[in-house]
Design a protein around this motif. Structure first.
Motif, PDB file in Angstrom:
ATOM      1  N   TRP A 273       0.845  -1.187   0.000  1.00 14.97           N
ATOM      2  CA  TRP A 273       0.000   0.000   0.000  1.00 14.97           C
ATOM      3  C   TRP A 273       0.889   1.249   0.000  1.00 14.97           C
ATOM      4  O   TRP A 273       1.940   1.277   0.632  1.00 14.97           O
ATOM      5  CB  TRP A 273      -0.915  -0.001   1.216  1.00 14.97           C
ATOM      6  N   THR A 274       0.435   2.277  -0.686  1.00 13.60           N
ATOM      7  CA  THR A 274       1.253   3.461  -0.889  1.00 13.60           C
ATOM      8  C   THR A 274       1.177   4.427   0.284  1.00 13.60           C
ATOM      9  O   THR A 274       0.089   4.872   0.671  1.00 13.60           O
ATOM     10  CB  THR A 274       0.816   4.197  -2.168  1.00 13.60           C
ATOM     11  N   LYS A 275       2.349   4.719   0.861  1.00 13.07           N
ATOM     12  CA  LYS A 275       2.532   5.774   1.862  1.00 13.07           C
ATOM     13  C   LYS A 275       1.617   5.644   3.082  1.00 13.07           C
ATOM     14  O   LYS A 275       1.152   6.644   3.630  1.00 13.07           O
ATOM     15  CB  LYS A 275       2.346   7.149   1.222  1.00 13.07           C
ATOM     16  N   MET A 276       1.409   4.423   3.534  1.00 13.83           N
ATOM     17  CA  MET A 276       0.642   4.211   4.751  1.00 13.83           C
ATOM     18  C   MET A 276       1.577   4.157   5.956  1.00 13.83           C
ATOM     19  O   MET A 276       2.746   3.788   5.830  1.00 13.83           O
ATOM     20  CB  MET A 276      -0.137   2.897   4.665  1.00 13.83           C
ATOM     21  N   PRO A 277       1.082   4.490   7.143  1.00 16.97           N
ATOM     22  CA  PRO A 277       1.901   4.286   8.341  1.00 16.97           C
ATOM     23  C   PRO A 277       2.035   2.797   8.661  1.00 16.97           C
ATOM     24  O   PRO A 277       1.236   1.972   8.196  1.00 16.97           O
ATOM     25  CB  PRO A 277       1.111   5.017   9.436  1.00 16.97           C
ATOM     26  N   HIS A 278       3.041   2.470   9.416  1.00 17.21           N
ATOM     27  CA  HIS A 278       3.279   1.099   9.857  1.00 17.21           C
ATOM     28  C   HIS A 278       2.025   0.546  10.543  1.00 17.21           C
ATOM     29  O   HIS A 278       1.437   1.187  11.410  1.00 17.21           O
ATOM     30  CB  HIS A 278       4.470   1.098  10.828  1.00 17.21           C
ATOM     31  N   VAL A 279       1.607  -0.650  10.114  1.00 18.41           N
ATOM     32  CA  VAL A 279       0.418  -1.315  10.667  1.00 18.41           C
ATOM     33  C   VAL A 279      -0.784  -0.355  10.677  1.00 18.41           C
ATOM     34  O   VAL A 279      -1.430  -0.147  11.697  1.00 18.41           O
ATOM     35  CB  VAL A 279       0.681  -1.881  12.076  1.00 18.41           C
ATOM     36  N   ILE A 282      -4.435  -0.714  12.390  1.00 17.20           N
ATOM     37  CA  ILE A 282      -4.688  -0.457  13.807  1.00 17.20           C
ATOM     38  C   ILE A 282      -5.397   0.878  14.010  1.00 17.20           C
ATOM     39  O   ILE A 282      -5.954   1.142  15.084  1.00 17.20           O
ATOM     40  CB  ILE A 282      -3.370  -0.513  14.611  1.00 17.20           C
ATOM     41  N   PHE A 283      -5.392   1.738  12.977  1.00 21.73           N
ATOM     42  CA  PHE A 283      -6.051   3.035  13.082  1.00 21.73           C
ATOM     43  C   PHE A 283      -7.529   2.978  12.691  1.00 21.73           C
ATOM     44  O   PHE A 283      -8.175   4.022  12.582  1.00 21.73           O
ATOM     45  CB  PHE A 283      -5.324   4.070  12.220  1.00 21.73           C
ATOM     46  N   ALA A 284      -8.070   1.795  12.485  1.00 28.99           N
ATOM     47  CA  ALA A 284      -9.506   1.673  12.231  1.00 28.99           C
ATOM     48  C   ALA A 284     -10.278   2.073  13.494  1.00 28.99           C
ATOM     49  O   ALA A 284      -9.819   1.807  14.609  1.00 28.99           O
ATOM     50  CB  ALA A 284      -9.844   0.230  11.849  1.00 28.99           C
ATOM     51  N   PRO A 285     -11.430   2.725  13.333  1.00 21.77           N
ATOM     52  CA  PRO A 285     -12.149   3.052  12.101  1.00 21.77           C
ATOM     53  C   PRO A 285     -11.833   4.443  11.544  1.00 21.77           C
ATOM     54  O   PRO A 285     -12.518   4.912  10.647  1.00 21.77           O
ATOM     55  CB  PRO A 285     -13.610   2.995  12.553  1.00 21.77           C
ATOM     56  N   PHE A 286     -10.794   5.108  12.070  1.00 19.09           N
ATOM     57  CA  PHE A 286     -10.563   6.508  11.737  1.00 19.09           C
ATOM     58  C   PHE A 286      -9.959   6.712  10.346  1.00 19.09           C
ATOM     59  O   PHE A 286     -10.256   7.689   9.669  1.00 19.09           O
ATOM     60  CB  PHE A 286      -9.664   7.149  12.795  1.00 19.09           C
ATOM     61  N   ILE A 287      -9.071   5.799   9.925  1.00 16.37           N
ATOM     62  CA  ILE A 287      -8.425   5.930   8.628  1.00 16.37           C
ATOM     63  C   ILE A 287      -9.174   5.076   7.604  1.00 16.37           C
ATOM     64  O   ILE A 287      -9.325   3.865   7.807  1.00 16.37           O
ATOM     65  CB  ILE A 287      -6.949   5.502   8.710  1.00 16.37           C
ATOM     66  N   PRO A 288      -9.651   5.663   6.518  1.00 21.19           N
ATOM     67  CA  PRO A 288     -10.384   4.869   5.513  1.00 21.19           C
ATOM     68  C   PRO A 288      -9.578   3.688   4.990  1.00 21.19           C
ATOM     69  O   PRO A 288     -10.133   2.603   4.769  1.00 21.19           O
ATOM     70  CB  PRO A 288     -10.679   5.889   4.415  1.00 21.19           C
ATOM     71  N   GLU A 289      -8.275   3.892   4.787  1.00 24.07           N
ATOM     72  CA  GLU A 289      -7.443   2.803   4.276  1.00 24.07           C
ATOM     73  C   GLU A 289      -7.346   1.657   5.279  1.00 24.07           C
ATOM     74  O   GLU A 289      -7.177   0.488   4.877  1.00 24.07           O
ATOM     75  CB  GLU A 289      -6.039   3.320   3.939  1.00 24.07           C
ATOM     76  N   ALA A 290      -7.443   1.964   6.564  1.00 23.35           N
ATOM     77  CA  ALA A 290      -7.439   0.910   7.580  1.00 23.35           C
ATOM     78  C   ALA A 290      -8.693   0.054   7.454  1.00 23.35           C
ATOM     79  O   ALA A 290      -8.633  -1.183   7.557  1.00 23.35           O
ATOM     80  CB  ALA A 290      -7.355   1.529   8.972  1.00 23.35           C
ATOM     81  N   ASN A 291      -9.808   0.685   7.222  1.00 20.90           N
ATOM     82  CA  ASN A 291     -11.052  -0.060   7.060  1.00 20.90           C
ATOM     83  C   ASN A 291     -11.011  -0.937   5.815  1.00 20.90           C
ATOM     84  O   ASN A 291     -11.445  -2.099   5.839  1.00 20.90           O
ATOM     85  CB  ASN A 291     -12.228   0.914   6.993  1.00 20.90           C
ATOM     86  N   ARG A 292     -10.477  -0.398   4.725  1.00 20.58           N
ATOM     87  CA  ARG A 292     -10.389  -1.196   3.500  1.00 20.58           C
ATOM     88  C   ARG A 292      -9.422  -2.364   3.673  1.00 20.58           C
ATOM     89  O   ARG A 292      -9.667  -3.467   3.161  1.00 20.58           O
ATOM     90  CB  ARG A 292      -9.961  -0.313   2.334  1.00 20.58           C
ATOM     91  N   ALA A 293      -8.319  -2.120   4.376  1.00 11.87           N
ATOM     92  CA  ALA A 293      -7.351  -3.199   4.604  1.00 11.87           C
ATOM     93  C   ALA A 293      -7.971  -4.320   5.431  1.00 11.87           C
ATOM     94  O   ALA A 293      -7.762  -5.510   5.151  1.00 11.87           O
ATOM     95  CB  ALA A 293      -6.104  -2.648   5.287  1.00 11.87           C
TER      96      ALA A 293
END
Length: 320
Positions: A273-279, A282-293
């Motif tokens: 994944w492009t330019k995401m923070p490490h793990v 764990i930032f779900a549900p706040f980060i949309p990419e976390a939810n998709r992951a």
């Protein structure tokens, strides 16, 4: 890249990464800061949290997130054994509830988050012994091996993979799959991304990785395959699904494992994944990419526990 992800990277770069620039690791400080900042989500509706801390009569030390109507049983669907990250010396199931809860509800699978022993009080192979013991206890409790997925993030991702290797070597029945989020698989820190992404990774400096490895390893060589499974023979493992960010210093810990697994005939899917923070899950549900992951991770759990016999070796790698 969402603004929420950009904000998380900004925060980590200013609050976390500077601590990884120091010449030694302060274990007590890391634990204290994590405990202070840990956020625990509410237990999802229709689920219950059952804590087993201090349960000396079973290898299952940690906590279950399970459907409120009852405990996991044989043939009742997928079950996830989750190993939290934290460099083997800090964090706990409580600090990783957002990831475990999000995975459980999406996969409709009870998750047992393992409270394995931490270094330096308990160095290698304590964490591995706890993980293999927990897996064996799940089977002894009547859960079918083909219903279990062993998952983990960062150090816990490396531990999950090492657990698969150790179980195979011991002749144990294999679980359905391994799910790895930004796994730390090379405690010797020899990957090219340790240097190439140093200064780009918003969370870690490159030199901090080898320092952290010494806390867990003690006198054990950093290339021991049960500590650093990037050096292990991966033949005979169940399907693997790996997620990692393009900017992580640990990027090559995932890429090399994926290459090794495919060379050994293991079904392995790697997503970069492009330019995401490490793990970032764990930032779900706040980060949309976390939810998709987590959606994609849950799909893997359902797939390998439902159609394992139909799985074919994969060489897929995607950029997200």
């Amino acid at each position: 890249m969402s603004w929420q992800s950009a904000l998380a990277c900004w925060y980590l770069r200013r609050q976390f990464r500077p601590r990884t620039l120091k010449p030694r690791i302060n274990v007590e400080q890391a634990r204290a800061l994590t405990a202070k900042r840990a956020w625990s989500p509410r237990v999802p509706r229709g689920w219950r949290l059952r804590e087993l801390y201090g349960a000396n009569d079973t290898p299952l030390h940690g906590e279950w997130l399970e459907r409120a109507e009852g405990a996991p049983a044989a043939n009742s669907g997928p079950v996830v054994l989750f190993c939290h990250g934290g460099g083997y010396y800090f964090c706990s199931p409580r600090t990783h509830r957002s990831l475990a809860f999000g995975l459980a509800t999406r996969a409709d699978a009870p998750v047992f988050s393992l409270d394995y022993r931490l270094a330096p009080e308990h160095r290698f192979p304590a964490a591995l012994d706890d993980a293999t013991g927990a897996y064996r206890q799940l089977i002894a409790n009547g859960i079918a091996p083909e219903s279990i997925v062993i998952a983990g993030d960062s150090a816990g991702g490396g531990l999950a993979l090492a657990t698969l290797v150790a179980l195979r070597d011991a002749g144990d029945p294999m679980p359905a799959g391994g799910l790895l989020f930004s796994p730390w698989t090379d405690l010797a820190a020899t990957g090219a991304s340790i240097r190439a992404n140093d200064g780009i990774d918003p969370m870690f400096s490159g030199p901090a990785i080898a320092l952290a490895g010494k806390v867990y390893l003690g006198d054990t060589p950093a290339t021991h395959p049960y500590a650093s499974p990037v050096y292990a023979d991966l033949h005979g493992l169940p399907p693997l699904f790996i997620m990692v960010s393009s900017t992580e210093v640990l990027l090559d810990d995932s890429r090399r494992v994926a290459d090794n697994a495919r060379a050994a005939g293991v079904d392995c899917e790697l997503e970069v994944w492009t330019k995401m923070p490490h793990v970032w899950p764990i930032f779900a549900p706040f980060i949309p990419e976390a939810n998709r992951a987590l959606d994609r991770a849950a799909a893997f759990v359902r797939r390998v526990t439902t159609h394992r016999d139909a799985a074919q070796p994969s060489s897929a790698m995607s950029m997200v």
